[in-house]
Design a protein around this motif. Structure first.
Motif, mmCIF file in Angstrom:
data_model
loop_
_atom_site.group_PDB
_atom_site.id
_atom_site.type_symbol
_atom_site.label_atom_id
_atom_site.label_comp_id
_atom_site.label_asym_id
_atom_site.label_seq_id
_atom_site.Cartn_x
_atom_site.Cartn_y
_atom_site.Cartn_z
ATOM 1 N N SER A 21 0.861 -1.222 0.144
ATOM 2 C CA SER A 21 0.013 0.049 -0.032
ATOM 3 C C SER A 21 0.843 1.263 -0.035
ATOM 4 O O SER A 21 0.624 2.437 -0.619
ATOM 5 N N LYS A 22 1.951 1.038 0.642
ATOM 6 C CA LYS A 22 2.741 2.555 0.690
ATOM 7 C C LYS A 22 3.301 2.818 -0.703
ATOM 8 O O LYS A 22 3.442 4.078 -1.006
ATOM 9 N N SER A 23 3.713 2.165 -1.576
ATOM 10 C CA SER A 23 4.133 2.410 -2.946
ATOM 11 C C SER A 23 2.865 2.840 -3.704
ATOM 12 O O SER A 23 3.182 3.734 -4.575
ATOM 13 N N GLU A 26 2.306 6.496 -2.596
ATOM 14 C CA GLU A 26 3.387 7.156 -2.804
ATOM 15 C C GLU A 26 3.052 7.747 -4.367
ATOM 16 O O GLU A 26 3.307 8.621 -4.802
#
Length: 79
Positions: A21-23, A26
């Motif tokens: 989820s972080k990528s 971002e």
């Protein structure tokens, strides 16, 4: 059968997105114009915090209602 396929598809996509989820977050932020990125990041992080708090409150509410229902049914002699 079509509905089951839709549910399976949504589950696979949801799991795939949750793993990294972080990528995705971002990447979404990078799609925006640079002057808007900081404020958008702040708003999305705050939304996520509020959503997590709401979800925890819903879980607590369901537990309380379940307990009270069980106690009420036990008090009147229901299994």
């Amino acid at each position: 059968i079509v509905g089951l396929g839709g549910v399976a598809f949504a589950l696979v996509i949801g799991l795939y997105a949750a793993i990294d989820s972080k990528s995705y977050f971002e990447g979404f932020i990078r799609m925006l114009p640079p002057p808007r990125r900081k404020r958008t990041r702040e708003v999305l992080v705050k939304c996520a915090q509020v959503l997590r708090q709401w979800f925890k409150a819903q879980l607590l509410d369901m537990a309380i209602i379940g307990l009270l229902t069980a106690l009420g049914l036990w008090a009147v002699g229901m299994d």
